[in-house]
Design a protein around this motif. Sequence first.
Motif, PDB file in Angstrom:
ATOM      1  N   THR A  36      40.774  -3.230 -37.220  1.00 20.16           N
ATOM      2  CA  THR A  36      40.164  -3.343 -35.923  1.00 20.16           C
ATOM      3  C   THR A  36      39.946  -5.007 -36.031  1.00 20.16           C
ATOM      4  N   PHE A  37      39.781  -5.582 -34.623  1.00 18.78           N
ATOM      5  CA  PHE A  37      39.369  -6.792 -34.654  1.00 18.78           C
ATOM      6  C   PHE A  37      38.202  -7.310 -33.800  1.00 18.78           C
ATOM      7  N   VAL A  38      38.083  -8.561 -33.768  1.00 17.95           N
ATOM      8  CA  VAL A  38      36.896  -9.187 -32.748  1.00 17.95           C
ATOM      9  C   VAL A  38      37.900  -9.856 -31.823  1.00 17.95           C
ATOM     10  N   ARG A  39      37.548  -9.600 -30.435  1.00 22.19           N
ATOM     11  CA  ARG A  39      38.025 -10.214 -29.330  1.00 22.19           C
ATOM     12  C   ARG A  39      37.660 -11.477 -28.629  1.00 22.19           C
ATOM     13  N   ALA A  61      34.643  -6.710 -37.855  1.00 25.37           N
ATOM     14  CA  ALA A  61      34.438  -5.823 -36.527  1.00 25.37           C
ATOM     15  C   ALA A  61      33.195  -5.155 -36.179  1.00 25.37           C
ATOM     16  N   ASP A  62      32.760  -4.535 -37.223  1.00 17.82           N
ATOM     17  CA  ASP A  62      31.569  -3.896 -37.157  1.00 17.82           C
ATOM     18  C   ASP A  62      30.342  -4.285 -37.229  1.00 17.82           C
ATOM     19  N   LYS A  63      29.941  -5.607 -37.494  1.00 14.14           N
ATOM     20  CA  LYS A  63      28.767  -6.205 -37.630  1.00 14.14           C
ATOM     21  C   LYS A  63      28.746  -7.731 -37.107  1.00 14.14           C
ATOM     22  N   ALA A  68      23.701  -7.694 -38.354  1.00 14.86           N
ATOM     23  CA  ALA A  68      23.343  -6.659 -37.517  1.00 14.86           C
ATOM     24  C   ALA A  68      24.702  -5.752 -37.336  1.00 14.86           C
ATOM     25  N   MET A  69      24.268  -4.462 -37.191  1.00 16.58           N
ATOM     26  CA  MET A  69      25.701  -3.755 -36.783  1.00 16.58           C
ATOM     27  C   MET A  69      25.794  -4.224 -35.337  1.00 16.58           C
ATOM     28  N   ALA A  70      27.055  -4.088 -35.055  1.00 22.86           N
ATOM     29  CA  ALA A  70      27.477  -4.457 -33.389  1.00 22.86           C
ATOM     30  C   ALA A  70      27.495  -3.103 -32.868  1.00 22.86           C
ATOM     31  N   ARG A  83      34.411  -5.334 -31.108  1.00 26.32           N
ATOM     32  CA  ARG A  83      33.433  -6.078 -30.356  1.00 26.32           C
ATOM     33  C   ARG A  83      34.065  -7.623 -29.678  1.00 26.32           C
ATOM     34  N   TRP A  84      33.338  -8.158 -28.910  1.00 30.07           N
ATOM     35  CA  TRP A  84      33.592  -9.583 -28.504  1.00 30.07           C
ATOM     36  C   TRP A  84      33.191 -10.596 -29.368  1.00 30.07           C
TER      37      TRP A  84
END
Length: 363
Positions: A36-39, A61-63, A68-70, A83-84
């Motif tokens: 997974t990615f960060v956009r 990608a998850d935090k 902190a958790m995204a 997430r962005w």
Amino acid sequence: MTAKIDLADCPSPVWLPGGHAQTIYSAYIARHHHITFVRQRINTPDGDFLDLDWTGPGLFADKLASGAMAPYDAQLHSTAARRWMQEDDWARLPQSPETQALVLFHGLEGSSQSHYAQSIAQYFRARGWVVVVAHFRSCSGFPNRMARTYYSGDSEEISFILGSVRERLPKASWHTVGVSLGGNALLKHIGEQAEQAHWLTAAAAISVPMDLVSCGQRLSDSFIGKRVYCPHFLKTMKNKIFEKSKRFPGMIDTLRLGQAKTLRDFDDVYTAPMHGYKNALDYWTQASSKPLLSQIAIPTLILNAKNDPFVPMESLPLPQDCSAHVLLHQPEQGGHVGFTTGAFPGTIHWLPTRLARFFETNT
């Protein structure tokens, strides 16, 4: 001097014979890692936007960068992004001259969810690289703002994307990979740029239709092209353009679009006139990268299986068509962005390892 050529086989398994089977099986069934990615969303000079999916050391990608958790983002639920990107994320990415980085350009109707993008991104990220999957307009899960979209010869878009990622990591050793349509646009760009592309460490192009006339005719005129591949691509392509026609009334011939059965029909009705070409043949002729291969001035791998159902073997470049900076790898087997190997059910790990070998040794 002319290009070097590598005829070593991709070790395709005996249980998966033929270019069609290797193409379809690799896309839908063969195993590969997932990521997974960060956009990041960037605005283009003409008022549109592009979405770039990033992964790399220090970027999760998850935090968030704070730890902190995204939070869940419903906007992105149908994409490979979690997430962005936020401004403080950039400081988490490595910025030294030792940083290895890769930007990948997908193929027709591809995205960061495509099997090859997932496999390549995960492979290099696991080895400490920063990886960016660049989406062409309308391919990121969001409709773009304009009546135009993307096309195979859009080297200006390639240039803009490469410049944008270089701005973020200016000290990194940047590499680039283009797949199919994205590979043609990439090769066209680095051919046009010649010596100006030297800031790139190396490039690679996979299953590329460098002679778009020959490849377009193969897909539009062959039985399986008309009955299998064209309907597959046109299903999503036509839906996107019909949606555009509602936002831009009068700019698209929706009657002819509805009747389009092949890529030639689609390019005649939409791609060519929307992007400044007379018709499909004019577009295919002018957008082909093959005439520019002799001008490439950076180490470049061009990988095409000889049994690719989209790319006729007779259209593949010869060493004398290319500069001495090019390595042509033309295995007998592999299909179109296939390259499944191993015991059943097989994996597509051979492809990223082939890219890694070239980036490390230029062989």
